[in-house]
Write a protein that holds these residues in place. Structure first.
Motif, mmCIF file in Angstrom:
data_model
loop_
_atom_site.group_PDB
_atom_site.id
_atom_site.type_symbol
_atom_site.label_atom_id
_atom_site.label_comp_id
_atom_site.label_asym_id
_atom_site.label_seq_id
_atom_site.Cartn_x
_atom_site.Cartn_y
_atom_site.Cartn_z
ATOM 1 N N VAL A 29 -10.419 40.036 24.709
ATOM 2 C CA VAL A 29 -11.305 41.084 24.193
ATOM 3 C C VAL A 29 -11.542 40.893 22.699
ATOM 4 C CG1 VAL A 29 -11.560 43.587 23.883
ATOM 5 C CG2 VAL A 29 -10.466 42.683 25.952
ATOM 6 N N ALA A 30 -12.802 40.928 22.290
ATOM 7 C CA ALA A 30 -13.150 40.649 20.890
ATOM 8 C C ALA A 30 -12.526 39.315 20.500
ATOM 9 C CB ALA A 30 -12.726 41.802 19.974
ATOM 10 N N ALA A 31 -12.900 38.309 21.255
ATOM 11 C CA ALA A 31 -12.178 37.030 21.290
ATOM 12 C C ALA A 31 -12.282 36.226 20.011
ATOM 13 C CB ALA A 31 -12.702 36.200 22.463
ATOM 14 N N GLY A 32 -13.309 36.460 19.193
ATOM 15 C CA GLY A 32 -13.466 35.669 17.972
ATOM 16 C C GLY A 32 -13.671 34.204 18.325
ATOM 17 N N ARG A 35 -8.986 32.020 20.530
ATOM 18 C CA ARG A 35 -7.690 31.310 20.498
ATOM 19 C C ARG A 35 -6.831 31.665 21.708
ATOM 20 N NH1 ARG A 35 -3.872 34.425 16.319
ATOM 21 N NH2 ARG A 35 -4.883 36.457 16.352
ATOM 22 N N ASP A 51 -17.201 38.953 23.039
ATOM 23 C CA ASP A 51 -17.298 39.269 21.620
ATOM 24 C C ASP A 51 -18.763 39.604 21.326
ATOM 25 O OD1 ASP A 51 -15.212 38.579 19.084
ATOM 26 O OD2 ASP A 51 -17.318 38.820 18.517
ATOM 27 N N ILE A 52 -18.967 40.337 20.258
ATOM 28 C CA ILE A 52 -20.342 40.625 19.845
ATOM 29 C C ILE A 52 -21.000 39.354 19.301
ATOM 30 C CG2 ILE A 52 -19.761 41.317 17.470
ATOM 31 C CD1 ILE A 52 -21.797 43.628 17.828
ATOM 32 N N ASP A 53 -20.166 38.449 18.801
ATOM 33 C CA ASP A 53 -20.646 37.179 18.249
ATOM 34 C C ASP A 53 -19.896 36.048 18.949
ATOM 35 O OD1 ASP A 53 -21.260 34.912 16.839
ATOM 36 O OD2 ASP A 53 -20.534 35.657 14.898
ATOM 37 N N ALA A 71 -21.361 40.766 24.040
ATOM 38 C CA ALA A 71 -21.554 42.206 24.251
ATOM 39 C C ALA A 71 -21.040 42.979 23.049
ATOM 40 C CB ALA A 71 -20.807 42.654 25.511
ATOM 41 N N ASP A 72 -21.736 44.063 22.762
ATOM 42 C CA ASP A 72 -21.276 45.014 21.755
ATOM 43 C C ASP A 72 -20.373 46.014 22.459
ATOM 44 O OD1 ASP A 72 -20.857 47.029 19.941
ATOM 45 O OD2 ASP A 72 -22.914 47.024 19.181
ATOM 46 N N LEU A 73 -19.088 45.904 22.227
ATOM 47 C CA LEU A 73 -18.115 46.739 22.936
ATOM 48 C C LEU A 73 -18.034 48.151 22.366
ATOM 49 C CD1 LEU A 73 -15.292 44.059 23.269
ATOM 50 C CD2 LEU A 73 -16.773 44.924 25.096
ATOM 51 N N GLU A 74 -18.742 48.388 21.282
ATOM 52 C CA GLU A 74 -18.645 49.697 20.641
ATOM 53 C C GLU A 74 -19.902 50.533 20.834
ATOM 54 O OE1 GLU A 74 -17.220 48.928 16.634
ATOM 55 O OE2 GLU A 74 -15.736 47.525 17.429
ATOM 56 N N THR A 91 -6.157 41.095 20.328
ATOM 57 C CA THR A 91 -5.444 40.906 19.062
ATOM 58 C C THR A 91 -6.391 41.166 17.907
ATOM 59 O OG1 THR A 91 -5.925 38.528 19.046
ATOM 60 C CG2 THR A 91 -3.797 39.200 19.945
ATOM 61 N N ASN A 92 -5.859 41.817 16.890
ATOM 62 C CA ASN A 92 -6.579 42.062 15.643
ATOM 63 C C ASN A 92 -7.913 42.758 15.877
ATOM 64 O OD1 ASN A 92 -4.429 40.738 14.581
ATOM 65 N ND2 ASN A 92 -5.531 38.888 13.991
ATOM 66 N N TYR A 93 -7.891 43.719 16.778
ATOM 67 C CA TYR A 93 -9.116 44.472 17.084
ATOM 68 C C TYR A 93 -8.706 45.828 17.642
ATOM 69 C CZ TYR A 93 -13.523 45.905 19.175
ATOM 70 O OH TYR A 93 -14.666 46.605 19.502
HETATM 71 C C1 LIG Z 1 -10.422 40.008 13.404
HETATM 72 S S1 LIG Z 1 -11.417 39.289 14.642
HETATM 73 C C2 LIG Z 1 -10.194 38.973 15.904
HETATM 74 C C3 LIG Z 1 -10.608 37.867 16.819
HETATM 75 C C4 LIG Z 1 -9.576 37.489 17.887
HETATM 76 N N1 LIG Z 1 -9.215 38.618 18.724
HETATM 77 C C5 LIG Z 1 -8.336 36.904 17.254
HETATM 78 O O1 LIG Z 1 -7.342 37.609 17.081
HETATM 79 O O2 LIG Z 1 -8.375 35.721 16.895
HETATM 80 C C6 LIG Z 1 -12.295 40.693 15.313
HETATM 81 C C7 LIG Z 1 -13.343 40.328 16.343
HETATM 82 O O3 LIG Z 1 -13.947 41.515 16.815
HETATM 83 C C8 LIG Z 1 -15.300 41.250 17.085
HETATM 84 N N2 LIG Z 1 -16.047 42.497 17.120
HETATM 85 C C9 LIG Z 1 -16.250 43.360 16.097
HETATM 86 N N3 LIG Z 1 -17.034 44.377 16.494
HETATM 87 C C10 LIG Z 1 -17.316 44.146 17.818
HETATM 88 C C11 LIG Z 1 -18.083 44.847 18.778
HETATM 89 N N4 LIG Z 1 -18.725 45.984 18.461
HETATM 90 N N5 LIG Z 1 -18.169 44.334 20.010
HETATM 91 C C12 LIG Z 1 -17.534 43.181 20.333
HETATM 92 N N6 LIG Z 1 -16.797 42.477 19.467
HETATM 93 C C13 LIG Z 1 -16.690 42.951 18.208
HETATM 94 C C14 LIG Z 1 -15.702 40.356 15.917
HETATM 95 O O4 LIG Z 1 -16.889 39.644 16.180
HETATM 96 C C15 LIG Z 1 -14.479 39.476 15.777
HETATM 97 O O5 LIG Z 1 -14.605 38.283 16.527
#
Ligand SMILES: C[S@@+](CC[C@H](N)C(=O)[O-])C[C@H]1O[C@@H](n2cnc3c(N)ncnc32)[C@H](O)[C@@H]1O
Length: 183
Positions: A29-32, A35, A51-53, A71-74, A91-93
């Motif tokens: 989730v929010a995979a960035g 990793r 991820d949104i990006d 997808a925009d999860l928010e 992680t980190n989200y």
């Molecule tokens: C700090 S990064 C963490 C990435 C990954 N989980 C990691 O730990 O390596 C936060 C991630 O949240 C994603 N993100 C932020 N807002 C989002 C949204 N509205 N929908 C989906 N993803 C989102 C960002 O694009 C980013 O890749």
């Protein structure tokens, strides 16, 4: 250019990934950069990365056992309605409204592995916005009555940099399992 340290899987995720049933599919989730989807693939699991990006996931498109979802999860609808995963990794989200959906997205026998910043982190830097910081016990509360907690921590870490984090590993009982007695 990705930072090498942040490309490494979380030690927490690496430690508890064996809770995910062999051969199952994890949701990163929010995979960035993906990793944890990459770690899961290296351990024979299938992966869905959302991820949104999704630009940092482009190389994973060559892998037939990786699903990439932009997808925009928010703001958008939950893109996995009706689907269940053998593992859910975050992680980190943090987007609080997702917590019940993430728990509900776990199949029987599946594992939730979650690690992100928590209250107290504001003393060490960002994130400092309370919307992005877990409250004491918040992940325990999110899984209570649904999952069995395998491990939980909330406190200061020193690496990769000083931060306050909270993390949990929790499993949904497999079908037919005898429920643990409630305390
Ligand atoms: C700090 S990064 C963490 C990435 C990954 N989980 C990691 O730990 O390596 C936060 C991630 O949240 C994603 N993100 C932020 N807002 C989002 C949204 N509205 N929908 C989906 N993803 C989102 C960002 O694009 C980013 O890749």
């Amino acid at each position: 250019m990705p930072h090498a340290a942040t490309d490494q899987p979380s030690a927490w995720v690496a430690r508890f990934l064996p809770l995910v049933p062999a051969g199952g599919r994890i949701l990163d989730v929010a995979a960035g950069g993906g990793r944890h989807a990459r770690l899961a693939r290296s351990r024979g699991l299938e992966a869905t990365a959302v991820d949104i990006d999704v630009s940092a996931l482009a190389d994973l498109r060559a892998d037939a056992d990786v699903e990439i979802v932009a997808a925009d999860l928010e703001s958008g609808p939950w893109p996995f309605a009706g689907r269940r995963f053998a593992g859910v990794i975050v992680t980190n989200y943090l987007h609080r409204p997702l917590l019940p959906l993430l728990v509900a997205a776990l199949a029987e026998g599946g594992a939730l592995i979650y690690e992100t910043f928590a209250q107290g982190n504001e003393a060490f830097g960002k994130p400092s916005n309370p919307n992005f910081l877990l409250k004491a016990g918040e992940l325990l509360e999110a899984v209570r009555g649904h999952l069995t907690v395998v491990a939980y921590e909330h406190g200061k870490i020193e690496t990769p940099r000083p931060a306050v984090i909270q993390r949990i590993a929790a499993v949904r009982a497999p079908s037919g399992a005898v429920p643990l007695p409630s305390s």
